[in-house]
Design an enzyme around this catalytic site. Structure first.
Site, PDB file in Angstrom:
ATOM      1  N   ASN A  14       0.873  -1.173   0.000  1.00 24.43           N
ATOM      2  CA  ASN A  14       0.000   0.000   0.000  1.00 24.43           C
ATOM      3  C   ASN A  14       0.913   1.228   0.000  1.00 24.43           C
ATOM      4  OD1 ASN A  14      -1.847   2.007   0.432  1.00 24.43           O
ATOM      5  ND2 ASN A  14      -2.312   1.446   2.544  1.00 24.43           N
ATOM      6  N   LYS A  40       0.139   4.198  -0.320  1.00 23.99           N
ATOM      7  CA  LYS A  40      -0.544   5.380   0.228  1.00 23.99           C
ATOM      8  C   LYS A  40      -0.324   6.575  -0.722  1.00 23.99           C
ATOM      9  CE  LYS A  40       0.105   3.455   4.769  1.00 23.99           C
ATOM     10  NZ  LYS A  40      -0.082   3.635   6.174  1.00 23.99           N
ATOM     11  N   HIS A  96      -9.493   0.759   4.599  1.00 24.56           N
ATOM     12  CA  HIS A  96      -8.241   1.010   5.335  1.00 24.56           C
ATOM     13  C   HIS A  96      -8.547   1.962   6.495  1.00 24.56           C
ATOM     14  CE1 HIS A  96      -4.212   2.396   6.284  1.00 24.56           C
ATOM     15  NE2 HIS A  96      -3.775   1.301   5.670  1.00 24.56           N
ATOM     16  N   GLU A 123      -7.086   4.454   7.594  1.00 25.86           N
ATOM     17  CA  GLU A 123      -6.929   5.883   7.275  1.00 25.86           C
ATOM     18  C   GLU A 123      -8.162   6.409   6.547  1.00 25.86           C
ATOM     19  OE1 GLU A 123      -3.114   5.503   5.347  1.00 25.86           O
ATOM     20  OE2 GLU A 123      -2.242   4.947   7.279  1.00 25.86           O
ATOM     21  N   GLU A 160      -5.563  -5.248  10.424  1.00 27.86           N
ATOM     22  CA  GLU A 160      -4.563  -4.211  10.664  1.00 27.86           C
ATOM     23  C   GLU A 160      -4.871  -3.488  11.977  1.00 27.86           C
ATOM     24  OE1 GLU A 160      -2.526  -2.912   6.815  1.00 27.86           O
ATOM     25  OE2 GLU A 160      -4.308  -1.684   7.038  1.00 27.86           O
ATOM     26  N   GLY A 187       2.191   2.105  10.778  1.00 27.16           N
ATOM     27  CA  GLY A 187       3.126   3.223  10.639  1.00 27.16           C
ATOM     28  C   GLY A 187       3.750   3.669  11.948  1.00 27.16           C
ATOM     29  N   SER A 233       3.284  -2.207  10.420  1.00 27.09           N
ATOM     30  CA  SER A 233       4.734  -2.169  10.639  1.00 27.09           C
ATOM     31  C   SER A 233       5.412  -3.506  10.354  1.00 27.09           C
ATOM     32  CB  SER A 233       5.053  -1.688  12.062  1.00 27.09           C
ATOM     33  OG  SER A 233       4.561  -0.382  12.249  1.00 27.09           O
TER      34      SER A 233
HETATM   35  C1  PEP Z   1      -0.825   0.034   5.997  1.00 23.40           C
HETATM   36  O1  PEP Z   1      -0.914   1.214   5.745  1.00 23.40           O
HETATM   37  O2  PEP Z   1      -1.700  -0.736   5.583  1.00 23.40           O
HETATM   38  C2  PEP Z   1       0.306  -0.424   6.797  1.00 23.40           C
HETATM   39  C3  PEP Z   1       0.276  -1.650   7.268  1.00 23.40           C
HETATM   40  O3  PEP Z   1       1.329   0.466   6.982  1.00 23.40           O
HETATM   41  P1  PEP Z   1       2.745   0.163   7.666  1.00 23.40           P
HETATM   42  O4  PEP Z   1       3.256  -1.126   7.096  1.00 23.40           O
HETATM   43  O5  PEP Z   1       3.613   1.330   7.281  1.00 23.40           O
HETATM   44  O6  PEP Z   1       2.523   0.068   9.139  1.00 23.40           O
END
Ligand code: PEP
Length: 253
Positions: free
Chosen positions: A9, A11, A98, A100, A170, A176, A216
């Site tokens: 992703n 973003k 997601h 976000e 998630e 992040g 992460s």
């Molecule tokens: C994500 O945005 O779906 C995500 C898992 O981000 P990150 O790996 O940076 O934590």
């Protein structure tokens, strides 16, 4: 056998040239491993999608995802992109829900159920995201919270429809932040998600739905997290912006 899958992703990162360079590197690395049994999915901003779809067309082991879609098929929705438009440029997956999008764009469980319907009606595979905020984890209510997200957005689907979907767990506190769920926490939630899906759609169907972990996930911790029997891959944010890191995570599966 469930499909093993690692979805990136990006973003809101990478201009067009950077996106083309990154994709070209990933395609080269994938082509060096023709017997790899893991599907890579590149979730890019809308502007990259047609070019990324062309660059990845030479390998079936790479597919392209949008990070969002609109729930209506067409019409006066300035600035939005429909699933038919995504399909027309070679997109096959779409990330829906997601955290976000849920937080910054106020996407509700009800709206997400409509986006899932829109994607499925165009033959796109939704990567449906669920996961709890830190306060819910701290009160140990994460299972109820995530099951409610699944019930609200997915339980109206038919057996056939749910069978063509991917779920991504998630935990919001791990996205992040550099914090990951422990392998045990990830496996516990993935098993709970699968059991919840089985309670509605049956063991066989639930047993075939890939459930990805996101939060992460990096080359250094991916193998441990992916070792859980219900963890079928990852949804990767930051580490998907680097071709070697993304490939290392794919290779951890
Ligand atoms: C994500 O945005 O779906 C995500 C898992 O981000 P990150 O790996 O940076 O934590």
């Amino acid at each position: 056998m469930r499909q093993k899958l690692v979805a990136g992703n990006w973003k809101m990162n990478n201009d067009l040239e950077q996106g083309i360079n990154l994709t070209t590197q990933i395609v080269e690395l994938m082509n060096q491993q023709p017997s790899l049994n893991v599907l890579g999915v590149l979730g890019t901003p809308f502007i990259h999608l047609p070019q990324v779809a062309k660059l990845t067309a030479s390998t079936t082991m790479l597919q392209v995802a949008a990070q969002n879609c609109h729930q209506e098929p067409s019409g006066a929705f300035t600035g939005e992109i429909s699933c038919a438009m995504l399909k027309s440029v070679g997109v096959t997956y779409v990330i829906i829900g997601h955290s976000e999008r849920r937080e910054y764009f106020k996407e509700s469980n009800e709206l997400l159920s409509r986006k899932v319907d829109a994607a499925l009606s165009e033959g796109l595979t939704p990567i449906f995201c669920c996961g709890e905020p830190l306060s819910i984890r701290e009160s140990n209510d994460q299972m109820e919270y995530v099951c409610h997200q699944l019930t609200s957005s997915l339980f109206h689907l038919t057996d056939e429809q749910i069978g063509s979907l991917v779920v991504a767990y998630e935990p919001i506190w791990a996205i992040g932040t550099g914090k990951t769920a422990s392998a045990a926490q990830a496996q516990e939630m993935h098993e709970g998600i699968r059991n919840h899906l089985a309670s509605k759609f049956g063991q066989e169907i639930a047993g075939n739905i890939p459930i990805l972990y996101g939060g992460s996930c990096k080359p250094g911790n991916a193998s441990e997290i992916f070792a859980g029997p219900d963890v079928d891959g990852g949804l990767i944010g930051g580490a998907s912006l680097n071709a070697e890191d993304f490939m290392a995570i794919i290779n951890s599966l």
